[in-house]
Write an enzyme that holds these catalytic residues in place. Structure first.
Site, PDB file in Angstrom:
ATOM      1  N   TYR A 107     -73.336  31.216 -11.709  1.00 54.18           N
ATOM      2  CA  TYR A 107     -74.176  32.176 -10.874  1.00 54.18           C
ATOM      3  C   TYR A 107     -75.108  32.836 -11.946  1.00 54.18           C
ATOM      4  O   TYR A 107     -76.238  33.169 -11.549  1.00 54.18           O
ATOM      5  CB  TYR A 107     -73.441  33.145 -10.048  1.00 54.18           C
ATOM      6  N   ARG A 152     -78.118  30.558 -12.434  1.00 51.76           N
ATOM      7  CA  ARG A 152     -78.858  30.523 -11.538  1.00 51.76           C
ATOM      8  C   ARG A 152     -79.738  31.756 -11.370  1.00 51.76           C
ATOM      9  O   ARG A 152     -80.986  31.742 -10.799  1.00 51.76           O
ATOM     10  CB  ARG A 152     -78.072  30.415 -10.102  1.00 51.76           C
ATOM     11  N   GLN A 187     -80.983  30.626   4.794  1.00 59.49           N
ATOM     12  CA  GLN A 187     -79.557  30.210   4.150  1.00 59.49           C
ATOM     13  C   GLN A 187     -79.785  30.467   2.766  1.00 59.49           C
ATOM     14  O   GLN A 187     -78.818  30.270   1.972  1.00 59.49           O
ATOM     15  CB  GLN A 187     -79.453  28.429   4.486  1.00 59.49           C
ATOM     16  N   ASN A 188     -81.029  30.997   2.400  1.00 57.59           N
ATOM     17  CA  ASN A 188     -81.237  31.173   1.022  1.00 57.59           C
ATOM     18  C   ASN A 188     -80.903  32.431   0.203  1.00 57.59           C
ATOM     19  O   ASN A 188     -80.634  33.445   1.164  1.00 57.59           O
ATOM     20  CB  ASN A 188     -82.748  31.000   0.572  1.00 57.59           C
ATOM     21  N   HIS A 226     -76.209  33.463   4.076  1.00 54.24           N
ATOM     22  CA  HIS A 226     -75.446  33.048   3.156  1.00 54.24           C
ATOM     23  C   HIS A 226     -75.238  34.278   2.121  1.00 54.24           C
ATOM     24  O   HIS A 226     -74.793  33.993   0.873  1.00 54.24           O
ATOM     25  CB  HIS A 226     -75.842  31.630   2.434  1.00 54.24           C
ATOM     26  N   CYS A 285     -67.101  43.948  -4.692  1.00 56.39           N
ATOM     27  CA  CYS A 285     -65.640  44.099  -5.355  1.00 56.39           C
ATOM     28  C   CYS A 285     -64.867  43.056  -4.445  1.00 56.39           C
ATOM     29  O   CYS A 285     -64.821  42.966  -3.528  1.00 56.39           O
ATOM     30  CB  CYS A 285     -65.043  45.531  -5.374  1.00 56.39           C
TER      31      CYS A 285
HETATM   32  P1  OAD Z   1     -80.740  21.223   0.776  1.00 60.53           P
HETATM   33  O1  OAD Z   1     -81.025  20.955  -0.563  1.00 60.53           O
HETATM   34  O2  OAD Z   1     -79.727  20.671   1.492  1.00 60.53           O
HETATM   35  O3  OAD Z   1     -82.136  20.635   1.719  1.00 60.53           O
HETATM   36  C1  OAD Z   1     -83.409  20.904   1.195  1.00 60.53           C
HETATM   37  C2  OAD Z   1     -84.247  20.387   2.251  1.00 60.53           C
HETATM   38  O4  OAD Z   1     -85.655  20.739   1.971  1.00 60.53           O
HETATM   39  C3  OAD Z   1     -84.362  18.881   2.443  1.00 60.53           C
HETATM   40  O5  OAD Z   1     -84.153  18.568   3.611  1.00 60.53           O
HETATM   41  C4  OAD Z   1     -85.800  18.463   1.724  1.00 60.53           C
HETATM   42  O6  OAD Z   1     -86.473  17.315   2.402  1.00 60.53           O
HETATM   43  C5  OAD Z   1     -86.566  19.680   2.121  1.00 60.53           C
HETATM   44  N1  OAD Z   1     -87.659  19.938   1.167  1.00 60.53           N
HETATM   45  C6  OAD Z   1     -87.757  19.822  -0.278  1.00 60.53           C
HETATM   46  N2  OAD Z   1     -88.762  20.532  -0.645  1.00 60.53           N
HETATM   47  C7  OAD Z   1     -89.688  20.687   0.401  1.00 60.53           C
HETATM   48  C8  OAD Z   1     -90.988  21.380   0.642  1.00 60.53           C
HETATM   49  N3  OAD Z   1     -91.743  21.610  -0.473  1.00 60.53           N
HETATM   50  N4  OAD Z   1     -91.403  21.724   1.701  1.00 60.53           N
HETATM   51  C9  OAD Z   1     -90.557  21.405   2.892  1.00 60.53           C
HETATM   52  N5  OAD Z   1     -89.316  20.990   2.725  1.00 60.53           N
HETATM   53  C10 OAD Z   1     -88.855  20.490   1.629  1.00 60.53           C
HETATM   54  O7  OAD Z   1     -80.738  22.868   1.069  1.00 60.53           O
HETATM   55  P2  OAD Z   1     -80.409  23.661   2.626  1.00 60.53           P
HETATM   56  O8  OAD Z   1     -80.546  22.881   3.803  1.00 60.53           O
HETATM   57  O9  OAD Z   1     -80.958  24.982   2.241  1.00 60.53           O
HETATM   58  O10 OAD Z   1     -74.969  27.102   1.245  1.00 60.53           O
HETATM   59  O11 OAD Z   1     -78.674  23.772   2.216  1.00 60.53           O
HETATM   60  C11 OAD Z   1     -77.993  24.472   2.956  1.00 60.53           C
HETATM   61  C12 OAD Z   1     -76.881  25.306   2.108  1.00 60.53           C
HETATM   62  O12 OAD Z   1     -76.018  24.221   1.623  1.00 60.53           O
HETATM   63  C13 OAD Z   1     -77.067  26.257   1.284  1.00 60.53           C
HETATM   64  O13 OAD Z   1     -77.386  27.489   1.775  1.00 60.53           O
HETATM   65  C14 OAD Z   1     -75.908  26.185   0.408  1.00 60.53           C
HETATM   66  C15 OAD Z   1     -75.406  24.793   0.387  1.00 60.53           C
HETATM   67  O14 OAD Z   1     -74.235  24.480   0.360  1.00 60.53           O
HETATM   68  C16 OAD Z   1     -74.207  27.725   0.542  1.00 60.53           C
HETATM   69  O15 OAD Z   1     -74.328  27.855  -0.388  1.00 60.53           O
HETATM   70  C17 OAD Z   1     -73.469  28.662   1.366  1.00 60.53           C
HETATM   71 ZN    ZN Z   2     -63.154  47.753  -6.767  1.00 60.15          ZN
END
Ligand code: OAD
Ligand code: ZN
Length: 246
Positions: free
Chosen positions: A68, A71, A101-102, A119, A127
């Site tokens: 983290y 990141r 989800q970001n 998320h 803590c």
């Molecule tokens: P992903 O990495 O799974 O998907 C990213 C999506 O963005 C894909 O479908 C790409 O095609 C699309 N993409 C990439 N660049 C783009 C752009 N410039 N314009 C439009 N679309 C674009 O990410 P998430 O779906 O956010 O959870 O992943 C969901 C969750 O999975 C995250 O929040 C995380 C992970 O496990 C936790 O950490 C709890």
């Molecule tokens: Zn504490």
């Protein structure tokens, strides 16, 4: 973008009150933050089960914090892009909600007020024992793993790990059920419950609009699909919308 689609979407929006957008890592990709599942994705090189679960954290808090911390260092100088900005500006015209989800805070930085961070947030610590939490922007952290100033226990990032309940889930479903238009932007729609929201919205009568460079499970039910980069698609759509609303 297909011209006819844009015209229809603008008409649709003109007659809409509540508009929601479910966003994922793809909306921040053009700000320079890597996505999860694509090439160069974030999990690459890290054991996902170790760095994104309570068990992994209990086993090796140092490894998880290093992940983290890395990141956070990467995200530190990243700015909202045109896609975040357009969603923020849409609050002027609609009862507008962003369900993200970001964990990068970019929607809030762009000025969106109605944001649900399903998320969590990488800039907030909590803590593992008491109720202490704080916003923390130190990069890199001087102490890994950081400890609670109140009780001395381990702090953890206030993000949702696999197996944990997402934040404000009931509110998110409520919004999905009551939206006129439901955008799905830059998410691979594979992680639930977030990925269920477009389906619920559709069932309750919303028009679903997908903005993504690739197809996803949502493409099947989307009323409109705008294939392209989130910044470009939203910028030209918003331009047309503003013209129409004048
Ligand atoms: P992903 O990495 O799974 O998907 C990213 C999506 O963005 C894909 O479908 C790409 O095609 C699309 N993409 C990439 N660049 C783009 C752009 N410039 N314009 C439009 N679309 C674009 O990410 P998430 O779906 O956010 O959870 O992943 C969901 C969750 O999975 C995250 O929040 C995380 C992970 O496990 C936790 O950490 C709890
Ligand atoms: Zn504490």
């Amino acid at each position: 973008m297909e011209e006819q689609n844009i015209g229809e979407i603008v008409e649709l929006l003109k007659n809409s009150k509540r508009v929601a957008a479910l966003t994922g890592a793809g909306i921040s990709a053009e700000s320079g933050i890597p996505t999860f599942r694509g090439k160069g994705g974030l999990w690459e090189g890290y054991p996902v089960d170790k760095v994104a679960s309570v068990e992994g954290f209990e086993e090796d808090p140092e490894l998880v914090w290093k992940f983290y911390d890395e990141r956070r260092v990467n995200m530190k100088d990243k700015k909202p892009n045109r896609a975040h900005e357009v969603l923020a500006e849409m609050e002027k015209y609609f009862d507008m909600w962003v369900i993200t989800q970001n964990i990068d805070s970019l929607h809030t930085m762009a000025g969106s007020k109605n944001v649900i961070e399903l998320h969590g947030n990488i800039w907030r610590f909590k803590c593992t024992v008491c109720s202490y939490n704080e916003m923390n922007y130190e990069t890199p952290l001087h102490e890994i793993p950081p400890r609670c100033p109140k009780c001395g226990s381990l702090l953890r990032p206030d993000v949702v790990w696999f197996g944990e309940t997402v934040n404000e889930v009931e509110k998110a479903f409520e919004i999905a059920k009551n939206s006129d238009v439901f955008f799905v932007i830059g998410t691979s729609a594979q992680v639930h419950p977030a990925a269920s929201l477009p389906f619920i919205a559709k069932d309750y009568g919303a028009k679903v609009i997908e903005i993504n460079i690739e197809s996803t499970p949502v493409s099947v039910i989307a009323d409109y699909i705008l294939r392209g980069k989130a910044t470009e698609v939203l910028d030209s759509l918003f331009l047309r919308l503003q013209e129409a609303l004048q």
